[in-house]
Design a protein around this motif. Structure first.
Motif, mmCIF file in Angstrom:
data_model
loop_
_atom_site.group_PDB
_atom_site.id
_atom_site.type_symbol
_atom_site.label_atom_id
_atom_site.label_comp_id
_atom_site.label_asym_id
_atom_site.label_seq_id
_atom_site.Cartn_x
_atom_site.Cartn_y
_atom_site.Cartn_z
ATOM 1 N N GLU A 15 0.832 -1.211 0.000
ATOM 2 C CA GLU A 15 0.000 0.000 0.000
ATOM 3 C C GLU A 15 0.865 1.259 0.000
ATOM 4 O O GLU A 15 0.577 2.223 -0.703
ATOM 5 C CB GLU A 15 -0.961 0.000 1.192
ATOM 6 N N LEU A 16 1.939 1.249 0.772
ATOM 7 C CA LEU A 16 2.841 2.400 0.821
ATOM 8 C C LEU A 16 3.504 2.632 -0.538
ATOM 9 O O LEU A 16 3.553 3.759 -1.044
ATOM 10 C CB LEU A 16 3.899 2.205 1.911
ATOM 11 N N ALA A 17 4.008 1.565 -1.150
ATOM 12 C CA ALA A 17 4.650 1.682 -2.461
ATOM 13 C C ALA A 17 3.637 2.100 -3.528
ATOM 14 O O ALA A 17 3.949 2.896 -4.425
ATOM 15 C CB ALA A 17 5.315 0.370 -2.848
ATOM 16 N N LEU A 18 2.398 1.590 -3.433
ATOM 17 C CA LEU A 18 1.359 1.973 -4.382
ATOM 18 C C LEU A 18 1.042 3.464 -4.258
ATOM 19 O O LEU A 18 0.932 4.169 -5.262
ATOM 20 C CB LEU A 18 0.098 1.135 -4.176
ATOM 21 N N ASP A 19 0.914 3.958 -3.032
ATOM 22 C CA ASP A 19 0.665 5.389 -2.831
ATOM 23 C C ASP A 19 1.782 6.231 -3.435
ATOM 24 O O ASP A 19 1.526 7.252 -4.078
ATOM 25 C CB ASP A 19 0.497 5.713 -1.339
ATOM 26 N N GLU A 20 3.015 5.808 -3.228
ATOM 27 C CA GLU A 20 4.165 6.531 -3.790
ATOM 28 C C GLU A 20 4.129 6.501 -5.317
ATOM 29 O O GLU A 20 4.336 7.518 -5.980
ATOM 30 C CB GLU A 20 5.472 5.931 -3.259
ATOM 31 N N THR A 21 3.849 5.335 -5.889
ATOM 32 C CA THR A 21 3.788 5.206 -7.345
ATOM 33 C C THR A 21 2.657 6.043 -7.919
ATOM 34 O O THR A 21 2.825 6.726 -8.932
ATOM 35 C CB THR A 21 3.624 3.724 -7.737
ATOM 36 N N ARG A 22 1.479 6.001 -7.257
ATOM 37 C CA ARG A 22 0.336 6.793 -7.722
ATOM 38 C C ARG A 22 0.659 8.278 -7.782
ATOM 39 O O ARG A 22 0.105 9.004 -8.595
ATOM 40 C CB ARG A 22 -0.863 6.581 -6.795
ATOM 41 N N ARG A 24 3.388 9.522 -8.744
ATOM 42 C CA ARG A 24 4.410 9.805 -9.755
ATOM 43 C C ARG A 24 4.056 9.381 -11.182
ATOM 44 O O ARG A 24 4.525 10.002 -12.127
ATOM 45 C CB ARG A 24 5.719 9.133 -9.357
ATOM 46 N N VAL A 25 3.280 8.296 -11.352
ATOM 47 C CA VAL A 25 2.996 7.798 -12.704
ATOM 48 C C VAL A 25 1.527 7.390 -12.826
ATOM 49 O O VAL A 25 0.897 7.006 -11.834
ATOM 50 C CB VAL A 25 3.884 6.580 -13.064
ATOM 51 N N THR A 102 -14.129 2.408 -24.727
ATOM 52 C CA THR A 102 -13.530 3.722 -24.535
ATOM 53 C C THR A 102 -12.330 3.606 -23.599
ATOM 54 O O THR A 102 -12.172 2.604 -22.905
ATOM 55 C CB THR A 102 -14.542 4.758 -23.988
ATOM 56 N N VAL A 103 -11.520 4.630 -23.613
ATOM 57 C CA VAL A 103 -10.408 4.757 -22.679
ATOM 58 C C VAL A 103 -10.717 5.964 -21.812
ATOM 59 O O VAL A 103 -10.990 7.049 -22.324
ATOM 60 C CB VAL A 103 -9.060 4.953 -23.415
ATOM 61 N N ALA A 104 -10.729 5.757 -20.514
ATOM 62 C CA ALA A 104 -11.061 6.826 -19.566
ATOM 63 C C ALA A 104 -9.791 7.288 -18.876
ATOM 64 O O ALA A 104 -8.924 6.483 -18.547
ATOM 65 C CB ALA A 104 -12.060 6.309 -18.530
ATOM 66 N N GLU A 105 -9.715 8.591 -18.640
ATOM 67 C CA GLU A 105 -8.552 9.133 -17.952
ATOM 68 C C GLU A 105 -9.021 9.920 -16.737
ATOM 69 O O GLU A 105 -9.817 10.844 -16.847
ATOM 70 C CB GLU A 105 -7.757 10.027 -18.898
ATOM 71 N N TYR A 106 -8.548 9.495 -15.584
ATOM 72 C CA TYR A 106 -8.869 10.133 -14.308
ATOM 73 C C TYR A 106 -7.684 10.997 -13.885
ATOM 74 O O TYR A 106 -6.548 10.550 -13.941
ATOM 75 C CB TYR A 106 -9.101 9.082 -13.222
ATOM 76 N N PHE A 107 -7.982 12.215 -13.451
ATOM 77 C CA PHE A 107 -6.937 13.108 -12.964
ATOM 78 C C PHE A 107 -7.163 13.415 -11.492
ATOM 79 O O PHE A 107 -8.306 13.434 -11.019
ATOM 80 C CB PHE A 107 -6.940 14.423 -13.750
ATOM 81 N N PRO A 108 -6.089 13.692 -10.748
ATOM 82 C CA PRO A 108 -6.255 14.026 -9.330
ATOM 83 C C PRO A 108 -6.855 15.416 -9.120
ATOM 84 O O PRO A 108 -7.429 15.673 -8.072
ATOM 85 C CB PRO A 108 -4.844 13.931 -8.760
ATOM 86 N N LEU A 109 -6.745 16.282 -10.106
ATOM 87 C CA LEU A 109 -7.337 17.618 -9.996
ATOM 88 C C LEU A 109 -8.686 17.620 -10.681
ATOM 89 O O LEU A 109 -8.789 17.245 -11.859
ATOM 90 C CB LEU A 109 -6.422 18.664 -10.641
ATOM 91 N N PRO A 110 -9.755 18.026 -9.988
ATOM 92 C CA PRO A 110 -11.079 18.029 -10.613
ATOM 93 C C PRO A 110 -11.138 19.033 -11.759
ATOM 94 O O PRO A 110 -10.431 20.043 -11.760
ATOM 95 C CB PRO A 110 -12.022 18.426 -9.481
ATOM 96 N N GLY A 111 -11.962 18.711 -12.774
ATOM 97 C CA GLY A 111 -12.213 19.634 -13.870
ATOM 98 C C GLY A 111 -11.371 19.415 -15.106
ATOM 99 O O GLY A 111 -11.661 19.991 -16.151
ATOM 100 N N GLN A 120 -4.847 9.801 -7.633
ATOM 101 C CA GLN A 120 -3.914 9.452 -8.696
ATOM 102 C C GLN A 120 -4.344 9.937 -10.067
ATOM 103 O O GLN A 120 -5.481 10.317 -10.274
ATOM 104 C CB GLN A 120 -3.787 7.940 -8.761
ATOM 105 N N HIS A 121 -3.396 9.853 -10.988
ATOM 106 C CA HIS A 121 -3.669 9.953 -12.418
ATOM 107 C C HIS A 121 -3.800 8.504 -12.882
ATOM 108 O O HIS A 121 -2.875 7.712 -12.704
ATOM 109 C CB HIS A 121 -2.511 10.660 -13.122
ATOM 110 N N ALA A 122 -4.954 8.144 -13.424
ATOM 111 C CA ALA A 122 -5.191 6.757 -13.827
ATOM 112 C C ALA A 122 -5.769 6.714 -15.229
ATOM 113 O O ALA A 122 -6.490 7.623 -15.647
ATOM 114 C CB ALA A 122 -6.160 6.081 -12.855
ATOM 115 N N VAL A 123 -5.440 5.662 -15.937
ATOM 116 C CA VAL A 123 -5.986 5.404 -17.267
ATOM 117 C C VAL A 123 -6.722 4.072 -17.182
ATOM 118 O O VAL A 123 -6.168 3.083 -16.689
ATOM 119 C CB VAL A 123 -4.872 5.341 -18.328
#
Length: 180
Positions: A15-22, A24-25, A102-111, A120-123
């Motif tokens: 979980e710690l490594a996942l949070d760190e990775t989230r 950054r990438v 479809t391909v969805a892209e989630y960003f940590p900043l709303p809008g 995170q930034h997720a695809v």
């Protein structure tokens, strides 16, 4: 904050490594909109999961979603997450082609996009998956509710979908020609 059931197979990062990775990438996910179809393949119902949100501490609706783990094929990730969220007797009909609708892209900043994930930034590769069996939600999903396309499009329902996923459900229904 909602207590989540620990993942019995946490994958390739703590979980710690996942949070760190989230932080950054971008992280790759698969998501699925479960549907029940009639004999002609027309959508009769769409399944929405109810779960307690770890982000907000409230009950929200969502779709099947999960990470693609290191060394795991997209198809295997889709099957694993369908079973994890819907149970082993859901009998999903995974598409013959692994191309998402479809391909969805989630960003940590709303809008930035209609989709938002503050962690995170997720695809996400997003699929519509017909389900023929009995669904018994597992892990952090409390229940699965089947709604007609008309019921799903009610703003009170789409607004309950976490992270803007109401947008994805509307896209899925449009893709299937199920918007009235």
């Amino acid at each position: 904050m909602t207590v989540r059931t620990p993942d019995p197979n946490p994958g390739w990062l703590s979980e710690l490594a996942l949070d760190e990775t989230r932080s950054r990438v971008p992280i790759l996910y698969v998501e699925a909109v479960p549907v029940r179809v009639d004999a002609l393949g027309q959508v009769e119902h769409v399944g929405l999961l109810l779960r307690g949100s770890a982000m907000t501490g409230v009950m929200t609706r969502t779709i099947v979603s999960g990470r693609v783990m290191h060394g795991e094929s997209v198809r295997d990730a889709l099957v694993r997450n369908l079973e994890k969220d819907l149970g082993p007797t859901a009998f999903p009909q995974v598409p013959a082609s692994i191309a998402p609708f479809t391909v969805a892209e989630y960003f940590p900043l709303p809008g930035v996009t209609p989709l938002h994930d503050p962690r995170q930034h997720a695809v996400a590769l997003v699929y519509v998956v017909p389900v023929t069996g009995e669904c018994d939600p597992r892990q952090d999903a409390l229940e699965l509710t089947w709604l007609t396309p008309e019921e799903i499009l009610d703003p009170r329902v789409t607004d309950e979908l976490e992270g803007g996923r109401g947008h994805l459900v509307r896209q899925a229904l449009a893709h299937l020609g199920a918007l009235s």
